[in-house]
Design an enzyme around this catalytic site. Structure first.
Site, PDB file in Angstrom:
ATOM      1  N   ALA A  34       0.586  -1.201   0.050  1.00  0.00           N
ATOM      2  CA  ALA A  34      -0.060   0.126  -0.036  1.00  0.00           C
ATOM      3  C   ALA A  34       0.955   1.111   0.151  1.00  0.00           C
ATOM      4  O   ALA A  34       1.933   1.436  -0.870  1.00  0.00           O
ATOM      5  CB  ALA A  34      -1.072  -0.029   1.081  1.00  0.00           C
ATOM      6  N   SER A  35       0.610   2.229   0.892  1.00  0.00           N
ATOM      7  CA  SER A  35       1.483   3.451   0.906  1.00  0.00           C
ATOM      8  C   SER A  35       2.839   3.515   1.244  1.00  0.00           C
ATOM      9  O   SER A  35       3.546   4.400   1.148  1.00  0.00           O
ATOM     10  CB  SER A  35       0.706   4.463   1.724  1.00  0.00           C
ATOM     11  OG  SER A  35      -0.542   4.900   1.020  1.00  0.00           O
ATOM     12  N   VAL A  36       3.249   2.305   1.725  1.00  0.00           N
ATOM     13  CA  VAL A  36       4.688   2.066   1.873  1.00  0.00           C
ATOM     14  C   VAL A  36       5.574   2.168   0.683  1.00  0.00           C
ATOM     15  O   VAL A  36       6.714   2.443   0.458  1.00  0.00           O
ATOM     16  CB  VAL A  36       5.025   0.888   2.655  1.00  0.00           C
ATOM     17  CG1 VAL A  36       6.641   0.593   2.835  1.00  0.00           C
ATOM     18  CG2 VAL A  36       4.389   0.664   4.068  1.00  0.00           C
TER      19      VAL A  36
END
Length: 404
Positions: free
Chosen positions: A79-81
């Site tokens: 995801a937003s990593v």
């Protein structure tokens, strides 16, 4: 990092000094309680100090239904990593003179012209996309029934098979929330940025990230694909049963998880569909060790991927904490939040700490003053991103370091 990114993480034990006793015990306790209370199914937690690993652990289950244990080289949907990888690539391209961060995105995406309420279509720069000051939003950042909802805009971790051209068209039809550069709103803008830099270089985004970031750092488990399905952690949605007990559910395509006044929409199979566009904000998969290597490389000045000046810009507050839309005490840099007032948010972290997470259940932070990096990837959304576990882990790390 002292260990090559491609080496099995289990070999850390042979190369590092024993973890400080208090640090180990406190972090173990935070993890054990989260699993015992069924807030998490499984987790991998890595901690480095001065570039040396001082704690590493895989805990719980990678797949509950088959009793498959979590392993330290487990592969997670990030995801937003993903965002720090793409932000670093954009900064590298700017260093090389291949893009101008202040150029309008229409230089590469000429049909992408979202409008304000008055019907005007202001220029949006790559820098504004990178810093979430473009006026765009996320579907999960808007109330149900709004334009992002009715236009069925993908947040980059749902809708398998959706192509980038169609999602850009949908985003372009949504109204800008404010004139570019005049506010902050966490947004799908990194997906737009990802496609812009791909077109600027004539290189698909997955290949670009490989060439600029993962290959120089020997990160062979992280990219816009699953490197080894045998090591993939099954994602779960955190939930509370009618009797008040915790019972996370196995996440399937179409799963939704409440988030404040809206919902997150998931499709774990998205990376398996080759027609899915590579989401610059949420589309990668990888291991905790690879994420830690990237963060440590940046903390130490950029190493093989970036000049120190570029890293300093990324870690500097580009959007001040006074801007509406940011949590108290936190501003925003490029790819992450930047802490400027620990007292305002009641944290033991030092000013200048950078941090972010991912909606599949991840959190990480880097405290440059303490020469400290912490990565916690879990398979339970959203407890592992912003639940009690993240606070317990953070506090256990600092209490352990201060006691040892």
């Amino acid at each position: 990092m002292n260990l090559p990114a491609s080496a099995p993480i289990e070999s850390l034990a042979a190369l590092e000094p024993p973890a400080p006793t208090v640090l180990r015990d406190r972090v173990d306790d935070a993890i054990d309680r989260a699993i015992a209370e069924r807030r998490l199914i499984g987790a991998v937690v890595l901690i480095a100090r001065d570039g040396v690993p001082v704690y590493h652990r895989a805990a719980g289950l990678a797949d509950r239904e088959s009793d498959r244990l979590m392993r330290e080289d487990a592969i997670f949907l990030l995801a937003s990593v993903t965002k720090p990888f793409v932000a670093a690539a954009a900064m590298k391209l700017a260093e090389q003179g291949r893009i101008d961060l202040d150029a309008p995105v229409t230089q590469w995406l000429p049909r992408f012209r979202p409008r304000l309420a008055d019907g005007t279509a202001p220029a949006i720069s790559l820098r504004q996309l990178l810093s979430h000051t473009s006026g765009l939003s996320y579907r999960f950042g808007e109330a149900p029934g709004g334009d992002y909802d009715t236009l069925d805009i993908s947040d980059g971790f749902d809708q398998p098979g959706l192509g980038i051209e169609e999602n850009l068209r949908r985003i372009g039809e949504a109204q800008l929330r404010f004139p570019p550069g005049q506010g902050f709103k966490y947004s799908i803008g990194i997906d737009v940025l990802g496609e812009a830099i791909a077109r600027a270089t004539g290189t698909p985004l997955p290949k670009l990230i490989e060439e600029l970031i993962t290959a120089p750092l020997s990160l062979r488990d992280t990219g816009f694909h699953i490197a080894d399905h045998r090591r993939t952690a099954t994602p779960y949605t955190d939930g509370v049963a009618a009797d008040g007990s915790r019972r996370p559910a196995r996440m399937l395509d179409g799963a939704t998880v409440p988030l404040f006044d809206t919902v997150l929409r998931y499709a774990p199979s998205r990376l398996e569909n080759p027609a899915s566009y590579p989401s610059g904000g949420a589309g990668m998969a990888g291991t905790a060790a690879d994420v830690l290597t990237l963060l440590e490389t940046l903390r130490e000045g950029g190493g093989a991927i970036l000049q120190r000046e570029s890293v300093a810009a990324m870690m500097r507050e580009q959007v001040p904490a006074s801007i509406e839309g940011l949590d108290p005490g936190w501003g925003y840099g490029y790819g992450w939040a930047v802490l400027n007032d620990p007292l305002a948010t009641n944290t033991p972290q030092s000013p200048g700490t950078i941090a972010w997470g991912g909606v599949y259940g991840h959190s990480w932070f880097v405290d440059p003053q303490r020469r400290l990096s912490v990565v916690a990837l879990t398979n339970t959304a959203i407890e592992g991103m912003q639940g009690e576990f993240t606070i317990d882990l953070r506090d256990a790390v600092y209490a352990g370091l201060d006691a040892d």
